[in-house]
Design a protein around this motif. Structure first.
Motif, short mmCIF file in Angstrom:
data_model
loop_
_atom_site.label_atom_id
_atom_site.label_comp_id
_atom_site.label_asym_id
_atom_site.label_seq_id
_atom_site.Cartn_x
_atom_site.Cartn_y
_atom_site.Cartn_z
N PHE A 261 11.18 19.45 -58.28
CA PHE A 261 12.27 19.25 -57.32
C PHE A 261 12.88 20.58 -56.91
O PHE A 261 13.08 20.85 -55.73
CB PHE A 261 13.34 18.36 -57.94
CG PHE A 261 14.52 18.09 -57.02
CD1 PHE A 261 14.43 17.15 -56.04
CD2 PHE A 261 15.70 18.82 -57.16
CE1 PHE A 261 15.49 16.92 -55.18
CE2 PHE A 261 16.77 18.59 -56.32
CZ PHE A 261 16.66 17.63 -55.32
N THR A 264 9.50 23.45 -55.79
CA THR A 264 8.61 23.21 -54.64
C THR A 264 9.13 22.12 -53.71
O THR A 264 8.57 21.92 -52.64
CB THR A 264 7.20 22.82 -55.13
OG1 THR A 264 7.32 21.74 -56.05
CG2 THR A 264 6.52 23.98 -55.83
N GLY A 265 10.17 21.41 -54.12
CA GLY A 265 10.80 20.45 -53.21
C GLY A 265 10.17 19.07 -53.27
O GLY A 265 9.05 18.90 -53.75
N PHE A 266 10.91 18.09 -52.77
CA PHE A 266 10.44 16.70 -52.83
C PHE A 266 9.54 16.35 -51.67
O PHE A 266 9.12 15.21 -51.52
CB PHE A 266 11.64 15.73 -52.90
CG PHE A 266 12.64 15.94 -51.80
CD1 PHE A 266 12.42 15.43 -50.54
CD2 PHE A 266 13.80 16.67 -52.04
CE1 PHE A 266 13.33 15.64 -49.52
CE2 PHE A 266 14.72 16.89 -51.03
CZ PHE A 266 14.49 16.36 -49.77
N THR A 267 9.29 17.32 -50.79
CA THR A 267 8.41 17.02 -49.65
C THR A 267 7.04 17.68 -49.80
O THR A 267 6.18 17.51 -48.95
CB THR A 267 9.05 17.53 -48.34
OG1 THR A 267 9.40 18.90 -48.51
CG2 THR A 267 10.28 16.74 -47.98
N ASN A 268 6.85 18.42 -50.88
CA ASN A 268 5.61 19.17 -51.05
C ASN A 268 4.55 18.29 -51.72
O ASN A 268 4.67 17.94 -52.89
CB ASN A 268 5.91 20.40 -51.93
CG ASN A 268 4.80 21.42 -51.87
OD1 ASN A 268 3.64 21.05 -51.96
ND2 ASN A 268 5.16 22.67 -51.71
N LYS B 208 11.65 23.55 -46.83
CA LYS B 208 12.04 22.76 -48.00
C LYS B 208 13.35 22.01 -47.73
O LYS B 208 14.17 22.48 -46.94
CB LYS B 208 12.21 23.72 -49.19
CG LYS B 208 12.31 23.04 -50.53
CD LYS B 208 12.45 24.08 -51.63
CE LYS B 208 12.95 23.44 -52.90
NZ LYS B 208 13.56 24.39 -53.79
N LEU B 267 8.75 28.25 -48.98
CA LEU B 267 9.47 27.09 -49.53
C LEU B 267 10.96 27.41 -49.59
O LEU B 267 11.63 27.18 -50.59
CB LEU B 267 8.93 26.70 -50.90
CG LEU B 267 7.42 26.45 -51.00
CD1 LEU B 267 7.02 26.07 -52.42
CD2 LEU B 267 6.97 25.38 -50.02
N THR B 425 6.61 18.93 -44.89
CA THR B 425 5.28 19.07 -45.49
C THR B 425 4.38 19.94 -44.62
O THR B 425 3.71 20.85 -45.11
CB THR B 425 4.63 17.67 -45.67
OG1 THR B 425 5.54 16.88 -46.45
CG2 THR B 425 3.30 17.76 -46.37
#
Lengths: 320, 456
Positions: A261, A264-268, B208, B267, B425
């Protein structure tokens, strides 16, 4: 011999004669007497049961019912049966998240399972600075997880980070670490291993120190070297603790959230895990708490299997 | 008869008290609509938008305003909370009764909030504030439903431009008064700035926490493209899996991997680029003008170092901003009290001049081209105050001010935050994967956005 533990004679009452007065105080004499005799116990029990019911069981039941509803927590929830589960199975991210979680768990076991054992064995062999090294090993566990992760973000920074600066200085090839889909997962595992291995190390160390010294002495008399002692004495004696820790680690690593989270984030999609996908369903993209609950229920079901094995093992361990 | 052991009564009492306490704590959860009135009839209201402790100057100004308001309205007590709108916690805060009586929203949010009945109707209460009519009509309309009922008030409006570091422009041999006006020029200039070395990034972008999709949308608009289009039957479809979408991602990919002008660290999310700009490590990035005082206040940058240009290509620019809406769980008295605070603090022509004077005294930037929510007399007051107390090199923002009138303002798409999350993404992949398949990224994202738009 009268002891304080024996019931006093006056506490043991003969049963009251049944009355023919119908409903009233004499109707359920046993129940009434049990209630009055054990009022204190029931009082404390009620507090415990209420606490558990409100803080543990209700959320669990609410989560399961939520998984069969469409609910944004604002408008009235709609019952949609297995609709959320069907939506999940149709979402490509669902499979990606499980694949990534399995990959993370596998890598975490590879590193996070073996490393604490090796460190514990080394610590056990130390003659000096024992306390210092134990504290040093346990220190990362005391850091708030978000602090650990942000610290490692600085280490991993591909431009100005510590690791690449060191690699560059040593004329070695640098890495993109969490920035690259090829190295992101292993980078997250390293952070998680570093942050959590202290607890496992101390548990191994405690188990190691409970192995009777005579076993080692006997092995040495038989001419066993260090590896032979490790293989024939240490590992068999530690088998139960190792198995329990293996299960605990599977249960905890499958719930990984903070590392992917924050880093790298929740969209990766390279690193999205079951828990980050739950977050994405609930808060970030879908705003659908039913869908998030369904995903959580599936994770719960998987973890329940491991938890059951763990409980069985520890129960057997206590017996044996 | 059984003797009860000594102390047993007391222990029973404790157990009963514990049960009772738990019961009360459970039943006491989630009270709302309570006027929180004390015996003297004082109303307590919660509001957000208080600057964080990391921004001490603006926090102090905010708290001064709270004190001034309470002095002028002794029957109202304001409890300020930090933070603004967090789309990820909004629904849960509302459901849990934790939403402030007056809460900040982005200009994209009101339509959805009104449709879901998540805001109180302030139409009648607003009649006490004639100055509200001086706000630009298009900004007032954002907070109204089809019947013309009003649910909120505007606080600020911004449009996307190019924030750039004038010092780095000079060092790279570029003219700081002529920022790039096309994406080709951005690429060329970014390469020159990155060539300065020392960890300097030519052009920065996000990927991000929804910010990547937000910038992708701004870049689509700048090239005359779109992210979502409404069809004749009223439904919406994704509209970025096309030549414009490919151009946006291809340019970013090439700047990252061919030119190496975007830095290795990707990111990134909102604060990252402000931090890089504040530390003098970034040449350019897309932003609204209000980033400049934030960089100065929170990231110790020198506001005189920054220029503000129009969005490259200029075929459209993402317009945004914010305002305040009111919890539907408020009592009427709470809504009136909360509205009184919002109008005092944010829509108050009588305090414009004082506000600019005070901002200048605290070395906060005065003279930025935006926000500019006013028309008529209030607008004249603001222009005069800006001129009188300007402490910014207004010339630095001339490239933006000169161009903004000719660039169409475009609002965000419906379901903006969700679309942004999907597009994150694509942004993350092109900036972190050299061999990213742009066509596939756009195709996948388009399918997901179509599903989101169909479900709205």
């Amino acid at each position: 011999m009268a002891t304080s533990l024996a019931p006093r004679r006056s506490d043991v009452r003969p049963p009251l004669p049944a009355t023919a007065h119908g409903p009233g105080p004499g109707r359920w004499p046993h129940l009434r007497r049990r209630l009055t005799d054990n009022a204190l116990a029931y009082g404390f029990l009620a507090a415990g049961i209420l606490s558990f019911a409100y803080f543990s069981w209700y959320p669990l039941v609410r989560g399961i019912t939520l998984s069969f509803q469409r609910d944004n927590l604002i408008t009235d929830p709609q019952w949609i049966g297995l609709g959320n589960y069907r939506t999940l199975l149709a979402d490509p991210l669902f499979w990606t998240a499980w694949k990534n979680t399995a990959e993370f768990t596998g890598l975490a076991l590879l590193f996070g399972y073996a490393v604490p054992f090796v460190i514990a064995v080394l610590l056990n062999e130390l003659r000096h600075f024992k306390a210092y090294f134990r504290i040093a090993v346990y220190l990362p566990v005391m850091l708030p997880p978000i602090v650990s992760v942000m610290l490692w973000q600085y280490f991993y920074d591909p431009g100005q980070g510590l690791f690449n600066t060191l690699l560059h200085g040593a004329h070695l090839p640098t890495s993109q670490w969490v920035q690259s889909p090829h190295t992101a997962m292993i980078s997250l595992v390293l952070v998680s291993t570093w942050a959590n291995m202290g607890g496992a190390t101390l548990m191994y160390l405690a188990a190691l120190q409970s192995i009777p010294g005579e076993l080692y002495e006997a092995a040495e008399l038989d001419g066993a070297g260090m590896w032979a002692r490790l293989r024939h004495v240490t590992v068999p004696q530690m088998r139960f603790v190792m198995l329990v820790l293996l299960l605990l680690q599977i249960i905890s690593t499958m719930q990984v959230f903070i590392e992917p989270f924050q880093m790298t984030g929740f969209t990766n999609t390279s690193t999205i895990t079951v828990m980050t996908l739950v977050y994405r369903y609930a808060f970030a993209v879908n705003n659908d708490f039913g869908l998030a609950a369904a995903m959580s229920v599936l994770l719960f079901a998987v973890l329940a299997v491991f938890a059951a094995v763990y409980l069985r093992l520890t129960r057997d361990g206590e017996k044996g | 008869m059984t003797a009860i052991p000594a102390g047993r009564n007391a222990r029973v009492g404790i157990a009963v008290a514990a049960v009772a306490a738990l019961g009360f704590s459970v039943s006491g959860c989630g009270a709302s609509g309570d006027d929180s009135a004390d015996p003297n009839g004082k109303i307590t209201i919660t509001v957000n938008d208080m600057p964080a402790k990391t921004d001490p100057v603006n926090r102090k100004i905010f708290l001064q305003d709270v004190a001034a308001f309470e002095k002028a309205n002794p029957k109202i007590h304001v409890v300020p909370h930090e933070g603004q709108m967090d789309p990820q916690t909004f629904s849960t805060k509302l459901a849990g009764g934790q939403l402030e009586n007056a809460y900040y929203v982005y200009l994209t949010d009101p339509a959805g909030i009104i449709a879901k009945h998540q805001a109180a109707d302030i139409t009648d209460a607003l009649k006490d504030y004639p100055q509200a009519q001086q706000v630009k009509p298009e900004l007032r309309k954002v907070f109204q439903d089809e019947a013309g009922r009003t649910y909120g008030v505007t606080e600020g409006n911004y449009s996307m431009g190019l924030v750039y570091n004038r010092t780095l422009f000079k060092k790279a041999g570029l003219d700081p008064d002529k920022p790039p006006t096309t994406w080709d020029e951005v690429r060329t200039d970014a390469k020159k700035i990155a060539a300065l070395g020392k960890g300097i990034t030519g052009y920065g972008d996000y990927s991000k926490s929804n910010t990547g999709g937000w910038h992708f949308t701004a870049e689509m608009y700048s090239r005359g493209g779109d992210v979502a289009k409404q069809r004749s039957d009223g439904t919406w479809k994704a509209d970025f899996d096309n030549v414009t979408g490919r151009a946006v991602l291809q340019q970013l990919h090439d700047m990252r991997w061919t030119d190496d002008s975007m830095g290795q660290r990707q990111l990134l999310e909102w604060a990252d680029l402000l931090q890089m700009m504040g530390s003098g490590k970034l040449g350019m990035y897309l932003a609204t003008s209000d980033n400049i005082p934030t960089i100065a206040a929170q990231y110790k940058g020198d506001p005189k170092e920054y220029g503000f240009g129009a969005i490259p290509e200029g075929k459209g620019t993402l317009a945004g901003g914010g305002g305040f809406m009111f919890s539907p769980k408020n009592s009427p008295a709470q809504t009136r009290a909360a509205l009184a605070w919002i109008m005092f603090k944010y829509e108050n022509p009588d305090r414009i001049t004082m506000g600019q004077k005070r901002a200048a005294a605290h070395k906060q930037p005065v003279g930025l081209p935006e926000p500019n929510i006013w028309t008529g007399a209030a607008q004249k007051t603001k222009a005069a105050a800006d001129k009188k107390y300007a402490n910014q090199p207004v010339a630095n923002y001339k490239p933006f001010s000169d161009a903004i009138g000719a660039i169409p303002l475009r609002l965000e798409p419906p379901q903006a935050q969700k679309i942004y999350a999907v597009l994150d993404t694509a942004m993350a992949k092109v900036l972190t994967e050299k061999n990213a398949d742009i066509d596939k990224l756009l195709g996948d994202a388009s399918k997901q956005v179509d599903a989101l738009l169909a479900a709205q």
